[in-house]
Design an enzyme around this catalytic site. Structure first.
Site, PDB file in Angstrom:
ATOM      1  N   LYS A  59     -33.508 -46.587  15.294  1.00  0.00           N
ATOM      2  CA  LYS A  59     -34.789 -46.619  14.597  1.00  0.00           C
ATOM      3  C   LYS A  59     -35.961 -46.318  15.541  1.00  0.00           C
ATOM      4  CE  LYS A  59     -33.171 -48.382  10.582  1.00  0.00           C
ATOM      5  NZ  LYS A  59     -31.746 -48.616  10.793  1.00  0.00           N
TER       6      LYS A  59
HETATM    7  C1  LIG Z   1     -30.690 -48.484   9.927  1.00  0.00           C
HETATM    8  C2  LIG Z   1     -29.350 -48.459  10.546  1.00  0.00           C
HETATM    9  C3  LIG Z   1     -28.303 -47.744   9.962  1.00  0.00           C
HETATM   10  C4  LIG Z   1     -28.433 -47.029   8.635  1.00  0.00           C
HETATM   11  O1  LIG Z   1     -29.300 -45.936   8.673  1.00  0.00           O
HETATM   12  P1  LIG Z   1     -29.902 -45.352   7.303  1.00  0.00           P
HETATM   13  O2  LIG Z   1     -30.878 -44.326   7.719  1.00  0.00           O
HETATM   14  O3  LIG Z   1     -30.546 -46.528   6.615  1.00  0.00           O
HETATM   15  O4  LIG Z   1     -28.763 -44.808   6.520  1.00  0.00           O
HETATM   16  C5  LIG Z   1     -27.098 -47.705  10.651  1.00  0.00           C
HETATM   17  N1  LIG Z   1     -26.920 -48.366  11.810  1.00  0.00           N
HETATM   18  C6  LIG Z   1     -27.902 -49.070  12.375  1.00  0.00           C
HETATM   19  C7  LIG Z   1     -27.631 -49.806  13.646  1.00  0.00           C
HETATM   20  C8  LIG Z   1     -29.147 -49.142  11.779  1.00  0.00           C
HETATM   21  O5  LIG Z   1     -30.131 -49.842  12.347  1.00  0.00           O
END
Ligand SMILES: *Cc1c(COP(=O)(O)O)cnc(C)c1O
Length: 467
Positions: free
Chosen positions: A115
């Site tokens: 993120k």
């Molecule tokens: C947010 C997240 C996901 C999922 O990603 P999306 O874009 O919501 O599909 C997968 N793994 C981790 C560690 C995340 O923080």
């Protein structure tokens, strides 16, 4: 530099330039913003990315989505600042596991999850866009764990912006919670709600689309409903594929999926011209997207808590962006489908759309045991510790049997030390937190607990946003 405007997936949101679409987050008709066309990258353009640094690749790719109000020089400066806080010189290193499998490590940013790649850039873009505008921007977000921490660390102390972050109480890991609640900057407000992530996300959407709320505060979003996040994520698909030989060679990607944002960014890269052989959608037991893509019936179940909390999602917001594209950008039709979905809690994907999507996506539902086996395999055969989410991705990648000559890049979405108990149980190895978080468990925490009730949350926000 050509104009690029943003339109709503529900057809009625008008057409906005990049900065306005980014600040609004959600369109006024409740839809999500998408660019009014997919910009194209020719094979020569893609070949031209070979050997570029991450910052240069990001500047080149984001350039195609941002209009003339941010010039090349300013964009490069924002991108440079965004990735300066990553603690690996390659920003997103690509690691080889065996003759077919690669791991793209997206977790070297400030909060140890992918993120950060998008939110660090968003923090820069928000601050720049608020400069020269009156008032403050109030950002309201929901998190299943990682978005919250990443948003908080991207926005803490930034001028002109307040952040209210909702997380489902008791359903995020301790490291995730503490990364959020130990931020003491006065513009950061953590709210633990008595409900699930889907409840939190529904409240955020309700607030963001309420005209009375918009009349009171200038509201913005940092969830992956925000287009600018997806834009930042498209970059690493290009960067990684080029390192393995694109455009001369096709590459597959496996993506641990929750809200469908990350894998949708891969889809956009493919629509722009990147030769992606396959996008593997890896889900845990919360498999709405897997069921939707395989059966055509898209219908949420109750959320099952798992060891991969960032994927414990039953309404994947970004799926609407895929439906919009599959409909050949028929906003009216999507508005009707989504209205129907909101009342009936299910929708049917027309067979023709589903078949077209099936040529690009393959999906797998990965159970806890297979996730653990994959963590063991990676630790003992490749010397690589995986966090549970990345392990779900790699497990799905290893299920793909077709065209063995196509390399598969699994997106490693979190650092293993974010989920230390599960990693240690599966592998016998205790992952260590990087130095910058070594004292996390001793830091003071600050957050408020509120009921699963949008009126209560809205009044909390109004009280504090003006303070
Ligand atoms: C947010 C997240 C996901 C999922 O990603 P999306 O874009 O919501 O599909 C997968 N793994 C981790 C560690 C995340 O923080």
């Amino acid at each position: 530099m050509p104009e690029m405007n943003y339109v709503s997936t529900r057809g009625e949101g008008g057409s906005l330039p990049f900065a306005d679409a980014m600040m609004a987050g959600l369109a006024t008709d409740g839809g999500l913003f998408v660019p009014d066309r997919w910009p194209s990258m020719t094979a020569d353009d893609i070949a031209g990315l070979a050997g570029l640094s991450y910052v240069d690749t990001a500047t080149a790719v984001c350039r195609r989505f941002i209009g003339p109000d941010i010039d090349d020089h300013a964009l490069r400066r924002l991108v440079t600042a965004a990735y300066a806080g990553f603690d690996h010189p390659a920003v997103v290193p690509l690691v080889q596991l065996d003759d077919r499998h690669f791991l793209l490590e997206l977790f070297h940013g400030p909060t140890l999850a992918f993120k950060d790649v998008a939110l660090q850039l968003l923090g820069q873009l928000f601050e720049r866009s608020m400069r020269g505008r009156d008032g403050r921007l109030t950002i309201v977000g929901a998190t299943s764990g990682d978005t919250g921490a990443a948003a908080i660390h991207a926005l803490a102390g930034r001028e002109g912006v307040d952040l209210f972050m909702l997380h489902p109480r008791g359903r995020v890991s301790e490291v995730q919670r503490r990364q959020m609640t130990s931020a003491m900057a006065p513009n950061i407000h953590n709210i633990a709600i008595e409900g699930t992530f889907d409840d939190a996300q529904a409240i955020v959407k309700q607030i963001l689309r309420d005209p009375a709320a918009a009349a009171r505060l200038r509201l913005g979003a940092v969830n992956s409903i925000n287009w600018a996040r997806l834009m930042a994520q498209i970059v690493y698909y290009f960067h990684a594929a080029v390192r393995l030989g694109a455009p001369g060679r096709k590459i597959a990607f496996s993506v641990p999926t929750g809200n469908f944002g990350d894998v949708f960014a891969g889809y956009v890269a493919a629509r722009m011209g990147l030769p992606i052989d396959r996008l593997i959608v890896a889900t845990n037991a919360n498999d709405i997207v897997h069921r939707g893509l395989t059966t055509g019936r898209y219908a949420p179940d109750t959320v099952v808590p798992t060891d991969t909390p960032a994927m414990d999602i039953q309404v994947s917001s970004n799926f609407e962006r895929l439906l919009f594209d599959l409909s050949k950008r028929d906003g009216r039709r999507i508005a009707a489908m989504m209205a129907d979905f909101e009342t009936r809690r299910s929708l049917w994907i027309p067979e023709e759309w589903r078949a077209w999507a099936a040529q690009r996506f393959t999906s797998f539902r990965i159970e806890a045991e297979e996730m653990r086996d994959t963590m063991q395999w990676a630790a003992h055969h490749c010397g690589q510790l995986l966090d549970p989410h990345s392990a779900v991705g790699l497990a799905a990648a290893r299920r793909l049997r077709h065209r063995p000559e196509v390399p598969i890049i699994t997106l490693a979405t979190a650092h293993p030390a974010k989920f230390p108990e599960i990693v240690e149980q599966a592998t016998g190895i205790a992952p260590q937190l990087p130095a910058r978080w070594a004292d996390l468990l001793d830091r003071e925490e600050r957050f408020d607990v509120l009921p699963n009730d949008s009126a209560a949350i809205w009044s909390f926000i109004c009280d504090r946003a003006n303070a």
